[in-house]
Design a protein around this motif. Structure first.
Motif, PDB file in Angstrom:
ATOM      1  N   PRO A 128       0.819  -1.213   0.000  1.00  0.00           N
ATOM      2  CA  PRO A 128       0.000   0.000   0.000  1.00  0.00           C
ATOM      3  C   PRO A 128       0.856   1.268   0.000  1.00  0.00           C
ATOM      4  CG  PRO A 128       0.086  -0.915   2.193  1.00  0.00           C
ATOM      5  CD  PRO A 128       0.803  -1.890   1.295  1.00  0.00           C
ATOM      6  N   PRO A 129       0.223   2.396  -0.241  1.00  0.00           N
ATOM      7  CA  PRO A 129       0.950   3.671  -0.174  1.00  0.00           C
ATOM      8  C   PRO A 129       1.553   3.884   1.217  1.00  0.00           C
ATOM      9  CG  PRO A 129      -1.193   3.982  -1.176  1.00  0.00           C
ATOM     10  CD  PRO A 129      -1.161   2.583  -0.665  1.00  0.00           C
ATOM     11  N   LEU A 130       2.643   4.619   1.248  1.00  0.00           N
ATOM     12  CA  LEU A 130       3.299   4.925   2.514  1.00  0.00           C
ATOM     13  C   LEU A 130       2.524   6.006   3.257  1.00  0.00           C
ATOM     14  CD1 LEU A 130       6.996   4.970   1.253  1.00  0.00           C
ATOM     15  CD2 LEU A 130       5.759   3.088   2.357  1.00  0.00           C
ATOM     16  N   ALA A 131       2.824   6.118   4.538  1.00  0.00           N
ATOM     17  CA  ALA A 131       2.145   7.112   5.374  1.00  0.00           C
ATOM     18  C   ALA A 131       2.488   8.529   4.912  1.00  0.00           C
ATOM     19  CB  ALA A 131       2.572   6.914   6.834  1.00  0.00           C
ATOM     20  N   ALA A 132       1.701   9.463   5.358  1.00  0.00           N
ATOM     21  CA  ALA A 132       1.911  10.875   4.995  1.00  0.00           C
ATOM     22  C   ALA A 132       3.306  11.326   5.405  1.00  0.00           C
ATOM     23  CB  ALA A 132       0.862  11.745   5.693  1.00  0.00           C
TER      24      ALA A 132
END
Length: 125
Positions: free
Chosen positions: A115-119
């Motif tokens: 999944p996409p990485l954290a902000a």
């Protein structure tokens, strides 16, 4: 004539300088604690990104060695194809590259998705 001093009534509360000093100290301590918590949170997110990248390598090596296939990792699009970018922050896929062209075709199986990485955490390569 004897002068008697009137007893002062007991005062309760704080003076203005005491209130200002307490407020200033509280503000400084709050600012320090927020910066520590923010730094810890960012370090935790970066550690999660490193862990995901190491998991990608381990999965690719395991899959490739047990199946005898080439495996490719690439930044992913929403359609689970490779995105032409150096920014992996939006997530990536790991797939079997049967024709060895480093591009995912519909016949090539996805081994894993990440999944996409954290902000505020970026991965470029």
């Amino acid at each position: 004539m004897v002068l008697r001093s009137c007893p002062r009534p007991a005062t309760r509360g704080l003076t203005l300088p005491e209130v200002l000093a307490a407020t200033a100290i509280t503000g400084i301590l709050a600012a320090i604690s927020l910066s520590v918590v923010g730094g810890t949170l960012h370090a935790s997110r970066a550690a999660d990104a490193r862990s995901a990248l190491l998991q990608t390598y381990a999965t690719a090596i395991r899959h490739s060695s047990t199946r005898g296939l080439h495996v490719v990792a690439c930044p992913a699009t929403a359609a689970s194809t490779c995105r032409d970018s150096i920014d992996w922050s939006g997530g990536w896929i790991l797939f079997e590259d049967r024709d060895r062209d480093r591009e995912r075709n519909e016949s090539e199986r996805i081994v894993a998705t990440f999944p996409p990485l954290a902000a505020k955490v970026h991965l470029r390569g």
